[in-house]
Design a protein around this motif. Structure first.
Motif, short mmCIF file in Angstrom:
data_model
loop_
_atom_site.label_atom_id
_atom_site.label_comp_id
_atom_site.label_asym_id
_atom_site.label_seq_id
_atom_site.Cartn_x
_atom_site.Cartn_y
_atom_site.Cartn_z
N ASN A 111 -38.15 -51.38 -2.12
CA ASN A 111 -36.74 -51.11 -2.41
C ASN A 111 -36.52 -50.01 -3.44
N LEU A 112 -37.51 -49.78 -4.28
CA LEU A 112 -37.34 -48.78 -5.34
C LEU A 112 -38.37 -47.66 -5.25
N ARG A 113 -39.63 -47.99 -5.41
CA ARG A 113 -40.66 -46.96 -5.50
C ARG A 113 -40.74 -46.11 -4.23
N ALA A 114 -40.84 -46.76 -3.08
CA ALA A 114 -40.99 -46.02 -1.82
C ALA A 114 -39.78 -45.13 -1.55
N GLN A 115 -38.58 -45.64 -1.85
CA GLN A 115 -37.39 -44.85 -1.57
C GLN A 115 -37.22 -43.71 -2.56
N PHE A 116 -37.66 -43.91 -3.80
CA PHE A 116 -37.64 -42.82 -4.76
C PHE A 116 -38.52 -41.67 -4.29
N PHE A 117 -39.73 -41.98 -3.88
CA PHE A 117 -40.66 -40.91 -3.52
C PHE A 117 -40.37 -40.31 -2.14
N LEU A 118 -39.77 -41.09 -1.24
CA LEU A 118 -39.33 -40.49 0.02
C LEU A 118 -38.18 -39.52 -0.24
N THR A 119 -37.24 -39.93 -1.08
CA THR A 119 -36.14 -39.03 -1.44
C THR A 119 -36.68 -37.75 -2.06
N GLN A 120 -37.66 -37.89 -2.93
CA GLN A 120 -38.27 -36.71 -3.56
C GLN A 120 -38.89 -35.79 -2.52
N ALA A 121 -39.66 -36.35 -1.59
CA ALA A 121 -40.32 -35.54 -0.57
C ALA A 121 -39.31 -34.85 0.34
N VAL A 122 -38.28 -35.57 0.74
CA VAL A 122 -37.26 -35.00 1.62
C VAL A 122 -36.46 -33.92 0.87
N ALA A 123 -36.09 -34.20 -0.38
CA ALA A 123 -35.32 -33.23 -1.15
C ALA A 123 -36.10 -31.93 -1.35
N ARG A 124 -37.38 -32.05 -1.66
CA ARG A 124 -38.20 -30.85 -1.83
C ARG A 124 -38.21 -30.02 -0.55
N MET B 108 -35.94 -30.12 1.90
CA MET B 108 -34.59 -29.58 2.13
C MET B 108 -34.39 -28.29 1.34
N ILE B 109 -34.84 -28.28 0.09
CA ILE B 109 -34.67 -27.11 -0.77
C ILE B 109 -35.42 -25.90 -0.20
N ARG B 110 -36.56 -26.15 0.43
CA ARG B 110 -37.36 -25.06 0.99
C ARG B 110 -36.87 -24.60 2.35
N THR B 111 -35.93 -25.33 2.94
CA THR B 111 -35.49 -25.04 4.30
C THR B 111 -34.09 -24.42 4.30
N ASP B 112 -33.91 -23.36 5.07
CA ASP B 112 -32.59 -22.75 5.19
C ASP B 112 -31.56 -23.78 5.64
N ALA B 113 -30.31 -23.60 5.21
CA ALA B 113 -29.25 -24.54 5.57
C ALA B 113 -28.00 -23.80 5.98
N ASP B 114 -27.30 -24.32 6.99
CA ASP B 114 -26.01 -23.76 7.38
C ASP B 114 -24.88 -24.72 7.04
N ARG C 273 -26.68 -28.71 -7.22
CA ARG C 273 -26.77 -27.25 -7.22
C ARG C 273 -27.69 -26.72 -6.11
N GLU C 274 -28.39 -27.61 -5.46
CA GLU C 274 -29.24 -27.22 -4.33
C GLU C 274 -28.50 -27.38 -3.00
N GLY C 275 -27.23 -27.77 -3.08
CA GLY C 275 -26.46 -27.96 -1.85
C GLY C 275 -26.70 -29.30 -1.19
N ILE C 276 -27.14 -30.29 -1.99
CA ILE C 276 -27.43 -31.63 -1.47
C ILE C 276 -26.59 -32.65 -2.25
N ASP C 277 -25.73 -33.36 -1.57
CA ASP C 277 -24.89 -34.38 -2.18
C ASP C 277 -25.51 -35.75 -2.00
N CYS C 278 -25.47 -36.55 -3.06
CA CYS C 278 -26.09 -37.88 -3.03
C CYS C 278 -25.03 -38.96 -3.25
N TYR C 279 -25.12 -40.01 -2.46
CA TYR C 279 -24.13 -41.08 -2.53
C TYR C 279 -24.82 -42.45 -2.44
N GLU C 280 -24.11 -43.44 -2.94
CA GLU C 280 -24.57 -44.83 -2.84
C GLU C 280 -23.55 -45.63 -2.06
#
Length: 269
Positions: free
Chosen positions: A128-141, A143-149, A193-200
């Motif tokens: 519930n915590l550790r795995a989701q933290f590090f998946l979010t980290q991997a995906v965010a990294r 996303m930042i490296r990938t072009d976005a429209d 600032r990376e163009g990624i919005d986070c919500y709960e």
């Protein structure tokens, strides 16, 4: 093990294509509802669960509604396969516009906090915590490296039993979800600032497999007025909330919490 059909596109965004969302814990009640809502909102989907067979029927159902769907088997606690899994997700459609952190586990045995064992506590924290933290980290990294429209989104599903309500027999579950909730504020502050919005999204009493064993107890609480709405929540209501956020309908509100709880968090007098 990560198993996926991949369409390598050099890691570049497929512009003008339908947006793509990754839904974790897709085989469960909320995950299924979220996937349906996202498909109805025009998303293609990558579904993940611990095995590829669980979301198979969901995949077929979604494809009948004109969504393209990939299913990738992945155990979120597997650190060694996380980067490969993330690569597979992005290669599936050449883009990823939304991560939905929905996967989660409950306690091994409901009971007094004085009796909580290390196995149940560590399991809740790991998934519930550790795995989701590090998946979010991997995906965010990635996303930042990938072009976005368009702006991307990360939506994380927690629980109403964090601040205003305490699950007296779910201590380790609530504690792990509280940590997850706090992490969302950090992600929101860093990724805006990376163009990624986070919500709960915080569901209240929802009719899912996780609440089957406590249905009678919760029925009584609802009847007593504990939930101002006077009823159970439906998984589809969480799905629609996630889809709204994924589409960017709540702009300039990153880091916000959306309560889908029928007013359960209120103390009515």
């Amino acid at each position: 093990m990560v198993k996926a059909r991949t369409r390598l596109q050099g890691g570049l965004m497929t512009r003008g294509a339908k947006p793509v969302a990754l839904v974790t814990g897709a085989a469960g009640g909320l995950g299924t509802a979220i996937a349906h809502a996202l498909a109805a909102a025009g998303f293609n989907l990558v579904l993940t669960d611990r095995d590829a067979e669980s979301p198979a029927a969901l995949k077929a159902d979604l494809e009948r509604s004109d969504a393209s769907v990939d299913v990738i088997a992945y155990d979120l606690v597997d650190d060694r396969m996380r980067e490969r899994f993330t690569d597979s997700v992005f290669y599936s459609f050449g883009r990823l516009d939304c991560l939905v952190n929905n996967a989660g586990v409950s306690v091994l045995s409901r009971g007094d906090i004085l009796d909580v064992g290390t196995e149940s506590f560590d399991r809740c924290v790991a998934v519930n915590l550790r795995a989701q933290f590090f998946l979010t980290q991997a995906v965010a990294r990635r996303m930042i490296r990938t072009d976005a429209d368009r702006r991307r989104t990360i939506v994380t599903v927690t629980t109403v039993a964090i601040e205003h309500n305490v699950g007296s027999v779910l201590a380790e579950y609530c504690i792990s979800k509280a940590g997850l909730s706090h992490s969302i504020q950090h992600w929101a502050a860093r990724l805006e600032r990376e163009g990624i919005d986070c919500y709960e999204v915080r569901p209240g009493m929802m009719k899912t497999d996780m609440t089957v064993t406590t249905r009678e107890k919760y029925d009584a609480l609802i009847a007593s007025g504990f939930v101002p709405a006077g009823r159970w929540g439906e998984a589809a209501e969480v799905g629609r909330a996630v889809a709204m956020l994924a589409q960017g309908e709540l702009s300039y509100a990153t880091g916000q919490t959306l309560h889908i709880d029928g007013g359960m968090r209120f103390k009515v007098f």
